[in-house]
Design a protein around this motif. Structure first.
Motif: not given
Lengths: 569, 79
Positions: A7, A11, A32, B10-11, B13-15, B17, B42, B45-46
């Protein structure tokens, strides 16, 4: 790769100026697998933003049609058992009674036939990477799990037949089930909770492994071109100088069968156009004698050149690269000695240097690595004559420099023949391969994906020109390709490459002459961009101004001795 | 900020952003554009990957804010 890494890769690419569109076709929720596929493709196209389009849930065949309409650069297709019959998935509430098995088999056969049709149409629009069902079947069969049921084997047979057909289609690449088994153990592929609640059936690790395979098939690395092998304790067991010709071995009796397998593998590579050379610290006469043994696995005439002397291996490698006229990064060097490998690596840092294993058990891993480096989707006519044409190039150089011969008299007696073909496509794939792997005589270093290639040639003003060459020393096959377009009185060349095997034969001059004649234009304009490796192109173009007018070309062109056949399709 | 907060952020921010770090602590489907079922799947899962904990799919619908997911992670770590 972990999911968060995938991811984050995706990004980070969001700001890229250009977007490359791919498609993921599956019947399950892509979740995923889409993220991992996008990330793996992103790593292969670092300057671009990858966008992976998807279809709708539960309609794989329809999604193949949607992929076709999307105009993607490539499509990854993940078939699940439930795409062949929904009763083979975990989300369908249907009885798993023995009576339904015959009906499931009929449905699977029909679904496979429909997928066949859709895949065939999709492959005409873009390259396809295909995965057959990679999860185990649910426990429908009545046999204990350790015993295969005829029903299960028949299902597998339907899937395999679809895969067999697909693998024979030049635009479809099927994910190797064996390789997937190695990198993604079957027992941990399925995520039952995710399948039931999200509609996504794969564990993260399996999605990553499958996506990695898809990306490698959709954007394969350029295959390496040549392998340089050591002899003692590599090509054969034993030190030739110590044990003599009869003392080296490659057989079961001497427990040295691994060397025989290696020889067979080299012979197989040579027959597919891979260049095989020898770099050995040895007595040349002894080596020659050893290669006359009846049981040798690679005939000496399949190897070129033999660099056998007592000087450093790196010097031999340099000589071989010169004879092949290719760069070190296209070559693999195999030797049993870590010291020799290090010495060659120090002189040729771009070269893959790999140790021949002392343990026979590790041989297959070495061969698998070589297969990955050298493997190609299709073997072309040029591959079969590559070794021969290198020898003819050597004969050419020898004759060219023979005492008393002038270059002009030599050329005029070389019986050169060129065939220039102008068309809208090239069914053999040779032109595409040439443009994507040639470095030295390359107008601008531009590489194309299959989709970009197709998109260029579909434009009405564009053409593909190829040149095949032969002379009295032997054929070189198709050695030049160009993409161009005509606008009024000007012919523009957007890409043009000439194989390094065909240098110094004035083929490039004859090619321009042919274009002037075929298209009856007054100027040829080249999209020339200097790259770190296209010096020969720069040198040739330095003979002319840009654009090249017909009058200037006629004045500057040296005498051409080719017999020319031109064919505009 | 605890270690769990940092890793959980962090998780998120990944999903998501485009959501700033300050707003993540108060994040929920109403305040974050694009927080749909795919984003939930998602994100969880992270979280599962990051903290090496299973996700109880029976209660997924209740894991709909930074705070609730943080509580879930704490409960799994102490279990």
């Amino acid at each position: 790769m972990k999911l968060i890494e995938a991811i984050e890769i995706n990004n980070a690419a969001a700001a890229a100026a250009r977007t490359r569109q791919f498609f993921l076709a599956c019947g399950f929720e892509p979740l995923h697998l889409r993220s991992f596929l996008s990330a793996h493709l992103q790593l292969r196209f670092p300057a671009d933003k990858i966008d992976v389009g998807v279809g709708v849930f539960g309609d794989l065949a329809g999604n193949l049609s949607r992929a076709r309409a999307a105009g993607a650069a490539g499509t990854a297709v993940a078939i699940g058992w439930s795409d062949l019959d929904a009763r083979l998935g975990l989300r369908q509430l249907a009885a798993w009674t023995p009576e339904i098995q015959a009906d499931i088999l009929r449905t699977v056969e029909m679904s496979a036939a429909r997928l066949h049709t859709e895949l065939e149409e999709l492959a005409q629009t873009c390259p396809v990477a295909l995965s057959l069902p990679s999860l185990s079947l649910p426990p429908l069969a009545s046999t204990p799990g350790r015993q295969a049921a005829a029903f299960e084997l028949e299902l597998a047979c339907h899937a395999a037949m679809l895969g067999k057909w697909a693998a024979a289609n030049s635009r479809i690449r099927v994910v190797s089930a064996d390789r997937l088994d190695e990198v993604s153990p079957r027992a941990v592929r399925r995520d039952v909770n995710s399948e039931m609640f999200n509609g996504f059936p794969y564990s993260h690790a399996h999605a990553d492994a499958l996506a990695s395979a898809f990306a490698a098939l959709l954007q394969p690395a350029a295959p390496k071109k040549g392998i340089i092998t050591d002899l003692d304790d590599t090509f054969w067991r034993g030190i030739l100088g110590e044990v003599g010709v009869a003392g080296v071995s490659w057989d079961l009796t001497h427990r040295s069968q691994a060397h025989s397998i290696y020889q067979k593998f080299l012979a197989s590579m040579a027959s597919r156009g891979v260049l095989v050379g020898v770099a050995s610290k040895n007595d040349a006469a002894l080596v020659e004698e050893a290669f006359r043994r009846d049981d040798i696995g690679v005939l000496a005439d399949r190897i070129y050149p033999f660099c056998v002397h007592w000087r450093p291996k790196s010097e031999s490698v340099t000589e071989i690269l010169r004879a092949w006229n290719i760069a070190a990064d296209s070559v693999v060097f195999v030797d049993d000695s870590a010291m020799e490998l290090a010495e060659v690596k120090a002189s040729h840092p771009g070269m893959e240097c790999i140790q021949f294993p002392k343990e026979a058990g590790k041989l297959l891993a070495l061969l698998a690595k070589l297969r990955d480096w050298f493997g190609k989707s299709a073997i072309l006519q040029e591959d079969a004559i590559r070794g021969e044409s290198l020898r003819s190039a050597a004969a050419w150089r020898e004759a060219e420099t023979a005492p008393g011969a002038t270059f002009e008299s030599f050329l005029s007696q070389a019986e050169q023949r060129v065939t220039i073909v102008v068309a809208k496509s090239d069914a053999t794939g040779r032109a595409f391969e040439l443009v994507n792997k040639t470095n030295q005589f390359n107008l601008n270093g531009r590489r194309y994906t299959e989709a970009e290639w197709d998109a260029y040639l579909v434009r009405p003003e564009t053409f593909l020109a190829t040149i095949a060459y032969t002379d009295k020393f032997g054929p070189l096959g198709t050695i030049s390709a160009a993409l161009g377009r005509v606008e009024g009185n000007v012919l523009h060349l957007d890409s043009w490459v000439l194989s390094c095997r065909a240098f110094a034969r004035r083929i490039e001059h004859q090619f321009l002459q042919g274009l002037f004649d075929l298209f009856d234009v007054g100027e040829i304009e080249m999209d020339h961009i200097e790259t770190p490796r296209n010096g020969p192109t720069r040198e040739f173009l330095g003979l002319f101004h840009d654009p090249i007018t017909k009058a200037e070309f006629d004045r500057a062109c040296p005498a051409l001795y080719h017999s020319v056949e031109m064919n505009r399709q | 900020m605890t270690d769990i907060d940092v890793r959980l952020t962090n998780c998120f921010r990944a999903v998501f952003p485009n959501v700033s770090a300050e707003k993540i602590a108060a994040a929920n489907p109403e305040t974050v554009p694009g927080w749909d079922s795919i984003a939930t799947a998602t994100l969880l899962s992270l979280v599962s990957e990051e903290f090496e904990i299973p996700i109880d799919f029976e209660i997924v619908e209740t894991l709909n804010s930074f705070g609730r997911i943080r509580d879930y992670v704490l409960s799994q770590n102490s279990a």
